[in-house]
Motif scaffolding. Structure first.
Motif, PDB file in Angstrom:
ATOM      1  N   LEU A 104       0.877  -1.169   0.000  1.00  0.00           N
ATOM      2  CA  LEU A 104       0.000   0.000   0.000  1.00  0.00           C
ATOM      3  C   LEU A 104       0.913   1.217   0.000  1.00  0.00           C
ATOM      4  O   LEU A 104       1.765   1.359   0.874  1.00  0.00           O
ATOM      5  N   VAL A 105       0.741   2.086  -0.985  1.00  0.00           N
ATOM      6  CA  VAL A 105       1.632   3.228  -1.147  1.00  0.00           C
ATOM      7  C   VAL A 105       0.804   4.506  -1.174  1.00  0.00           C
ATOM      8  O   VAL A 105      -0.259   4.555  -1.789  1.00  0.00           O
ATOM      9  N   GLU A 106       1.311   5.526  -0.507  1.00  0.00           N
ATOM     10  CA  GLU A 106       0.651   6.834  -0.506  1.00  0.00           C
ATOM     11  C   GLU A 106       0.615   7.379  -1.935  1.00  0.00           C
ATOM     12  O   GLU A 106       1.662   7.497  -2.579  1.00  0.00           O
ATOM     13  N   PRO A 107      -0.578   7.692  -2.458  1.00  0.00           N
ATOM     14  CA  PRO A 107      -0.637   8.270  -3.809  1.00  0.00           C
ATOM     15  C   PRO A 107       0.228   9.531  -3.888  1.00  0.00           C
ATOM     16  O   PRO A 107       0.268  10.327  -2.949  1.00  0.00           O
ATOM     17  N   GLY A 108       0.913   9.677  -4.998  1.00  0.00           N
ATOM     18  CA  GLY A 108       1.804  10.828  -5.178  1.00  0.00           C
ATOM     19  C   GLY A 108       3.255  10.498  -4.898  1.00  0.00           C
ATOM     20  O   GLY A 108       4.129  11.331  -5.118  1.00  0.00           O
ATOM     21  N   THR A 109       3.507   9.279  -4.422  1.00  0.00           N
ATOM     22  CA  THR A 109       4.883   8.867  -4.145  1.00  0.00           C
ATOM     23  C   THR A 109       5.627   8.644  -5.454  1.00  0.00           C
ATOM     24  O   THR A 109       5.106   8.049  -6.392  1.00  0.00           O
ATOM     25  N   ASN A 110       6.855   9.117  -5.515  1.00  0.00           N
ATOM     26  CA  ASN A 110       7.705   8.871  -6.673  1.00  0.00           C
ATOM     27  C   ASN A 110       8.082   7.393  -6.702  1.00  0.00           C
ATOM     28  O   ASN A 110       8.502   6.836  -5.684  1.00  0.00           O
ATOM     29  N   LEU A 111       7.947   6.762  -7.862  1.00  0.00           N
ATOM     30  CA  LEU A 111       8.198   5.317  -7.947  1.00  0.00           C
ATOM     31  C   LEU A 111       9.647   4.970  -7.614  1.00  0.00           C
ATOM     32  O   LEU A 111       9.895   4.002  -6.894  1.00  0.00           O
ATOM     33  N   LEU A 112      10.597   5.729  -8.117  1.00  0.00           N
ATOM     34  CA  LEU A 112      12.001   5.422  -7.823  1.00  0.00           C
ATOM     35  C   LEU A 112      12.272   5.503  -6.322  1.00  0.00           C
ATOM     36  O   LEU A 112      12.942   4.641  -5.750  1.00  0.00           O
ATOM     37  N   ILE A 115       6.455  -1.297 -16.047  1.00  0.00           N
ATOM     38  CA  ILE A 115       5.236  -0.870 -15.359  1.00  0.00           C
ATOM     39  C   ILE A 115       4.044  -1.331 -16.179  1.00  0.00           C
ATOM     40  O   ILE A 115       3.869  -0.891 -17.317  1.00  0.00           O
ATOM     41  N   ASP A 116       3.267  -2.238 -15.614  1.00  0.00           N
ATOM     42  CA  ASP A 116       2.110  -2.806 -16.319  1.00  0.00           C
ATOM     43  C   ASP A 116       2.496  -3.269 -17.724  1.00  0.00           C
ATOM     44  O   ASP A 116       1.774  -3.023 -18.703  1.00  0.00           O
ATOM     45  N   GLY A 117       3.659  -3.907 -17.826  1.00  0.00           N
ATOM     46  CA  GLY A 117       4.095  -4.505 -19.079  1.00  0.00           C
ATOM     47  C   GLY A 117       4.831  -3.583 -20.021  1.00  0.00           C
ATOM     48  O   GLY A 117       5.297  -4.018 -21.076  1.00  0.00           O
ATOM     49  N   LYS A 118       4.981  -2.302 -19.655  1.00  0.00           N
ATOM     50  CA  LYS A 118       5.674  -1.357 -20.524  1.00  0.00           C
ATOM     51  C   LYS A 118       6.935  -0.849 -19.836  1.00  0.00           C
ATOM     52  O   LYS A 118       6.947  -0.627 -18.621  1.00  0.00           O
ATOM     53  N   ILE A 119       7.991  -0.658 -20.616  1.00  0.00           N
ATOM     54  CA  ILE A 119       9.239  -0.130 -20.070  1.00  0.00           C
ATOM     55  C   ILE A 119       9.103   1.385 -19.920  1.00  0.00           C
ATOM     56  O   ILE A 119       8.827   2.090 -20.898  1.00  0.00           O
ATOM     57  N   GLU A 120       9.299   1.862 -18.684  1.00  0.00           N
ATOM     58  CA  GLU A 120       9.175   3.298 -18.408  1.00  0.00           C
ATOM     59  C   GLU A 120      10.205   3.716 -17.363  1.00  0.00           C
ATOM     60  O   GLU A 120      10.745   2.886 -16.644  1.00  0.00           O
ATOM     61  N   ARG A 121      10.430   5.016 -17.275  1.00  0.00           N
ATOM     62  CA  ARG A 121      11.370   5.544 -16.281  1.00  0.00           C
ATOM     63  C   ARG A 121      10.717   5.523 -14.894  1.00  0.00           C
ATOM     64  O   ARG A 121       9.657   6.108 -14.700  1.00  0.00           O
ATOM     65  N   ALA A 122      11.412   4.925 -13.949  1.00  0.00           N
ATOM     66  CA  ALA A 122      10.904   4.931 -12.568  1.00  0.00           C
ATOM     67  C   ALA A 122      10.966   6.322 -11.974  1.00  0.00           C
ATOM     68  O   ALA A 122      10.069   6.738 -11.240  1.00  0.00           O
ATOM     69  N   CYS A 123      12.014   7.078 -12.307  1.00  0.00           N
ATOM     70  CA  CYS A 123      12.185   8.399 -11.685  1.00  0.00           C
ATOM     71  C   CYS A 123      11.100   9.377 -12.093  1.00  0.00           C
ATOM     72  O   CYS A 123      10.782  10.297 -11.351  1.00  0.00           O
ATOM     73  N   GLY A 124      10.535   9.177 -13.278  1.00  0.00           N
ATOM     74  CA  GLY A 124       9.528  10.099 -13.778  1.00  0.00           C
ATOM     75  C   GLY A 124       8.110   9.609 -13.572  1.00  0.00           C
ATOM     76  O   GLY A 124       7.170  10.173 -14.127  1.00  0.00           O
TER      77      GLY A 124
END
Ligand code: FES
Length: 92
Positions: free
Chosen positions: A7-15, A47-56
């Protein structure tokens, strides 16, 4: 994240979240005080099957994130190779 539910607080940066779980993802251009610059692509994750930047990526919905798949590791290696290729021009 890598098969574990959180469970993660919405708005948290993924990285930042990934790092808080003691999971290593390279992130050459990310600096906590400056925020996501998004220029190196070394922090890519799936992320959900797609390669994306964690920092962004902001966690704002349920998502499935993998940091260890072959596709993720190939993407991170490709990004690092691009950096090193250019770096070789200026550094012996
Ligand atoms: S850390 Fe460089 S693009 Fe994410």
């Amino acid at each position: 994240l890598d098969g574990t539910d959180y469970l993660v607080e919405p708005g948290t940066n993924l990285l930042e979240f990934i790092r808080s779980r003691d999971t290593f993802v390279p992130a050459i251009c990310y600096n906590e005080s400056m925020g996501p610059i998004q220029t190196c692509d070394t922090c890519t994750v799936e992320i959900d099957g797609k390669i994306e930047r964690a920092c962004g990526t902001t966690i704002d919905r349920p998502m499935t994130v993998n940091t260890t798949t072959d596709q993720v590791q190939a993407s991170q290696k490709e990004a690092l190779d691009r950096i090193l290729e250019k770096h070789m021009l200026y550094c012996t």
